[in-house]
Motif scaffolding. Structure first.
Motif, mmCIF file in Angstrom:
data_model
loop_
_atom_site.group_PDB
_atom_site.id
_atom_site.type_symbol
_atom_site.label_atom_id
_atom_site.label_comp_id
_atom_site.label_asym_id
_atom_site.label_seq_id
_atom_site.Cartn_x
_atom_site.Cartn_y
_atom_site.Cartn_z
ATOM 1 N N ALA A 169 0.928 -1.204 -0.148
ATOM 2 C CA ALA A 169 -0.086 0.084 0.068
ATOM 3 C C ALA A 169 0.983 1.262 0.182
ATOM 4 O O ALA A 169 0.277 2.375 -0.264
ATOM 5 C CB ALA A 169 -0.910 -0.046 1.241
ATOM 6 N N GLY A 170 2.075 1.059 0.237
ATOM 7 C CA GLY A 170 3.032 2.211 0.008
ATOM 8 C C GLY A 170 3.150 3.143 1.486
ATOM 9 O O GLY A 170 3.246 4.370 1.107
ATOM 10 N N ILE A 171 2.509 2.874 2.614
ATOM 11 C CA ILE A 171 2.558 3.350 3.725
ATOM 12 C C ILE A 171 3.815 2.986 4.853
ATOM 13 O O ILE A 171 4.119 3.810 5.695
ATOM 14 C CB ILE A 171 1.293 2.969 4.365
ATOM 15 C CG1 ILE A 171 1.235 1.627 4.977
ATOM 16 C CG2 ILE A 171 0.069 3.860 3.446
ATOM 17 C CD1 ILE A 171 -0.252 1.388 5.777
ATOM 18 N N VAL A 172 4.520 2.117 4.376
ATOM 19 C CA VAL A 172 5.912 1.976 5.097
ATOM 20 C C VAL A 172 6.891 1.764 4.212
ATOM 21 O O VAL A 172 6.711 1.496 2.871
ATOM 22 C CB VAL A 172 5.838 0.712 6.155
ATOM 23 C CG1 VAL A 172 4.596 0.675 6.967
ATOM 24 C CG2 VAL A 172 5.435 -0.649 5.236
ATOM 25 N N ARG A 173 8.158 1.612 4.546
ATOM 26 C CA ARG A 173 9.463 1.677 3.825
ATOM 27 C C ARG A 173 10.368 0.821 4.730
ATOM 28 O O ARG A 173 10.435 0.855 5.780
ATOM 29 C CB ARG A 173 10.206 2.905 3.619
ATOM 30 C CG ARG A 173 11.407 2.821 2.865
ATOM 31 C CD ARG A 173 12.133 4.285 2.820
ATOM 32 N NE ARG A 173 11.190 4.996 2.106
ATOM 33 C CZ ARG A 173 11.205 6.266 2.461
ATOM 34 N NH1 ARG A 173 12.091 7.004 3.538
ATOM 35 N NH2 ARG A 173 10.386 7.209 2.026
ATOM 36 N N VAL A 174 10.881 -0.306 3.907
ATOM 37 C CA VAL A 174 11.879 -1.191 4.431
ATOM 38 C C VAL A 174 13.244 -0.937 4.131
ATOM 39 O O VAL A 174 13.563 -0.824 3.104
ATOM 40 C CB VAL A 174 11.829 -2.648 4.092
ATOM 41 C CG1 VAL A 174 12.569 -3.525 4.814
ATOM 42 C CG2 VAL A 174 10.078 -3.131 4.533
ATOM 43 N N LEU A 175 14.179 -0.431 5.017
ATOM 44 C CA LEU A 175 15.390 0.158 4.839
ATOM 45 C C LEU A 175 16.304 -1.034 4.666
ATOM 46 O O LEU A 175 17.179 -0.981 3.751
ATOM 47 C CB LEU A 175 15.894 0.779 5.900
ATOM 48 C CG LEU A 175 15.209 1.990 6.337
ATOM 49 C CD1 LEU A 175 15.751 2.811 7.481
ATOM 50 C CD2 LEU A 175 14.803 3.099 4.977
ATOM 51 N N ALA A 176 16.097 -2.371 5.133
ATOM 52 C CA ALA A 176 16.971 -3.388 4.775
ATOM 53 C C ALA A 176 16.238 -4.584 5.432
ATOM 54 O O ALA A 176 15.416 -4.700 6.544
ATOM 55 C CB ALA A 176 18.202 -3.211 5.775
ATOM 56 N N VAL A 177 16.475 -5.806 4.777
ATOM 57 C CA VAL A 177 15.955 -7.038 5.296
ATOM 58 C C VAL A 177 17.239 -7.968 5.801
ATOM 59 O O VAL A 177 18.111 -7.757 5.093
ATOM 60 C CB VAL A 177 15.306 -7.730 3.974
ATOM 61 C CG1 VAL A 177 16.047 -8.184 2.784
ATOM 62 C CG2 VAL A 177 14.573 -9.213 4.656
ATOM 63 N N LEU A 178 16.651 -8.473 6.670
ATOM 64 C CA LEU A 178 17.836 -9.130 7.496
ATOM 65 C C LEU A 178 18.103 -10.664 7.170
ATOM 66 O O LEU A 178 18.035 -11.604 7.934
ATOM 67 C CB LEU A 178 17.708 -9.059 9.065
ATOM 68 C CG LEU A 178 17.414 -7.650 9.699
ATOM 69 C CD1 LEU A 178 17.480 -7.675 11.107
ATOM 70 C CD2 LEU A 178 18.514 -6.826 9.059
ATOM 71 N N SER A 179 18.280 -10.929 6.029
ATOM 72 C CA SER A 179 18.477 -12.060 5.207
ATOM 73 C C SER A 179 19.755 -12.258 4.716
ATOM 74 O O SER A 179 20.565 -11.260 4.570
ATOM 75 C CB SER A 179 17.463 -12.400 4.145
ATOM 76 O OG SER A 179 17.340 -11.364 2.932
ATOM 77 N N PRO A 180 20.126 -13.535 4.478
ATOM 78 C CA PRO A 180 21.663 -13.752 3.996
ATOM 79 C C PRO A 180 21.836 -13.068 2.561
ATOM 80 O O PRO A 180 23.015 -12.861 2.093
ATOM 81 C CB PRO A 180 22.015 -15.274 4.062
ATOM 82 C CG PRO A 180 20.420 -15.878 4.121
ATOM 83 C CD PRO A 180 19.735 -14.960 4.644
ATOM 84 N N GLU A 181 20.906 -13.042 1.950
ATOM 85 C CA GLU A 181 20.669 -12.595 0.458
ATOM 86 C C GLU A 181 19.464 -12.085 -0.067
ATOM 87 O O GLU A 181 18.321 -12.303 0.818
ATOM 88 C CB GLU A 181 21.186 -13.773 -0.629
ATOM 89 C CG GLU A 181 20.343 -14.849 -0.647
ATOM 90 C CD GLU A 181 20.780 -16.000 -1.460
ATOM 91 O OE1 GLU A 181 20.030 -17.071 -1.896
ATOM 92 O OE2 GLU A 181 21.948 -16.367 -1.585
ATOM 93 N N ARG A 182 19.242 -11.350 -0.889
ATOM 94 C CA ARG A 182 18.008 -10.624 -1.306
ATOM 95 C C ARG A 182 17.013 -11.421 -1.614
ATOM 96 O O ARG A 182 17.252 -12.854 -2.060
ATOM 97 C CB ARG A 182 18.105 -10.074 -2.744
ATOM 98 C CG ARG A 182 18.954 -8.759 -2.602
ATOM 99 C CD ARG A 182 18.435 -7.429 -3.345
ATOM 100 N NE ARG A 182 19.237 -6.302 -3.288
ATOM 101 C CZ ARG A 182 18.668 -5.182 -3.708
ATOM 102 N NH1 ARG A 182 17.544 -5.058 -4.389
ATOM 103 N NH2 ARG A 182 19.335 -4.154 -3.604
ATOM 104 N N LEU A 183 15.623 -11.259 -0.981
ATOM 105 C CA LEU A 183 14.589 -12.081 -1.130
ATOM 106 C C LEU A 183 14.084 -12.224 -2.510
ATOM 107 O O LEU A 183 14.206 -11.299 -3.396
ATOM 108 C CB LEU A 183 13.696 -11.902 -0.133
ATOM 109 C CG LEU A 183 13.960 -11.847 1.311
ATOM 110 C CD1 LEU A 183 12.927 -11.324 2.313
ATOM 111 C CD2 LEU A 183 14.543 -13.340 1.980
ATOM 112 N N GLU A 184 13.064 -13.234 -2.771
ATOM 113 C CA GLU A 184 12.510 -13.358 -4.262
ATOM 114 C C GLU A 184 11.140 -12.588 -4.167
ATOM 115 O O GLU A 184 10.768 -12.137 -3.113
ATOM 116 C CB GLU A 184 12.723 -14.462 -4.488
ATOM 117 C CG GLU A 184 13.926 -15.123 -4.782
ATOM 118 C CD GLU A 184 13.878 -16.649 -5.414
ATOM 119 O OE1 GLU A 184 12.895 -17.162 -5.404
ATOM 120 O OE2 GLU A 184 14.829 -17.338 -5.590
ATOM 121 N N GLY A 185 10.619 -12.377 -5.366
ATOM 122 C CA GLY A 185 9.539 -12.197 -5.497
ATOM 123 C C GLY A 185 9.190 -10.645 -5.227
ATOM 124 O O GLY A 185 9.875 -9.384 -5.509
#
Length: 328
Positions: free
Chosen positions: A221-237
């Motif tokens: 919906a564009g109401i939050v922003r994720v600055l970083a995901v704490l995964s070993p590599e980029r997630l898919e989809g």
């Protein structure tokens, strides 16, 4: 009819199949229940919705499974309840997460309760931690937020758990990576992820170290922003455009298992039934679709394998908590 090796093989296979299915046939749940140990809107709610929806769509469960909410202590109230009041309940499964494992490792479920006080059924997937801010926040990268943290001691973090919880740990990792003492962080504890998300949207806190899947709707919906995901590599989809903390120069990873347990004295017939339900569920397209739609990633294990995973996770968290000064 003359007996042949082929006939023996067919009969033998049939007997094995009957034996394998006997536990399944000996038990049928009455008024099956999924207990989400928090208020609606957070990760436990999501975990129950994945199970109930995929069981319904796959046709594996004949009677609809209801969801009840039992908030308190990131699962502590539900764990105590199942041990005190419903020790032999065969019909209820309770959502559990890595955050619950951490609290169990810290004895926050009670000094007399540990990993042996539940029957561990299975997982429905894994999530990953995320550093979340409101969409109009002034930071576009984790590095920009890091610079703000160093210059602005009034910045407030908040999440669905107290000091020492997994969400607090995510923020503490960020502080430590900047050479700061995590104990100086301004942190507000909420009952669940839904409350914390509402707080960041309402400008009561500035940063929410939550989980990526539970904010998928708000992200879309564009109401939050994720600055970083704490995964070993980029997630898919849908999450492919979100950079990891690692690629931004921060050594931070936080996977979050989502699974279920039963009452400690649930019958073997019931336990075997639910483990078999999970193993059958993993093979269905309905489960894969529901899990993916909810933003979770594959982690399919049930029964003994899942119990071994839980025990290893609790050991890991005890060691990590000692490093953070939370345990001696």
């Amino acid at each position: 009819m003359k007996s042949t090796p082929l006939v023996h093989a067919v009969l033998g296979a049939g007997l094995l199949a009957m034996a394998a299915g006997s536990a399944h046939a000996d038990f049928t749940p009455k008024k099956p229940e999924c207990i989400a140990p928090a208020k609606p809107g957070g990760g436990f709610d999501l975990t129950c919705r994945i199970l109930t929806s995929s069981l319904d769509k796959s046709g594996l469960l004949q009677e609809p499974m209801r969801v009840t909410f039992m908030p308190g202590g990131v699962g502590a109230v539900a764990y105590t309840h199942m041990n005190s009041n419903r020790r032999t309940d065969d019909n209820a499964v309770v959502a559990f997460s890595s955050g619950s494992s951490l609290n169990l490792a810290l004895s926050k479920f009670g000094k007399d309760l540990d990993v042996d006080d539940a029957r561990w059924i299975g997982a429905v997937g894994t999530d990953y931690g995320a550093i979340i801010v409101k969409a109009d926040a002034p930071w576009n990268t984790l590095q920009e937020l890091a610079e703000e943290i160093k210059s602005n001691p009034t910045l407030v973090f908040g999440a669905g758990g107290t000091v020492g919880s997994q969400d607090w740990m995510k923020a503490a990792f960020l502080y430590k990576s900047l050479g700061l003492d995590p104990r100086t962080m301004r942190y507000v504890a909420y009952e669940g992820g839904g409350d914390a998300l509402a707080a960041v949207l309402g400008n009561h806190i500035q940063v929410y170290p939550g989980d990526v899947s539970e904010i998928k709707g708000q992200l879309d919906a564009g109401i939050v922003r994720v600055l970083a995901v704490l995964s070993p590599e980029r997630l898919e989809g849908d999450f492919a455009g979100i950079p990891t903390a690692q690629e931004q120069g921060f050594d931070m990873e936080w996977p979050i298992m989502r699974g279920f347990y039963m009452a400690p004295d649930a019958s073997d017939d019931a336990y075997n039934y639910w483990v078999e339900q999970f193993n059958d569920l993993y093979q269905t397209d309905a489960f894969t679709q529901v899990r993916n739609n909810q933003g979770l990633f594959p982690l399919s294990m049930a029964g003994d394998e899942f119990e071994a995973y839980i025990r290893a996770e609790i050991d890991k968290f005890q060691n990590l908590s000692r490093e953070m000064g939370l345990l001696r």
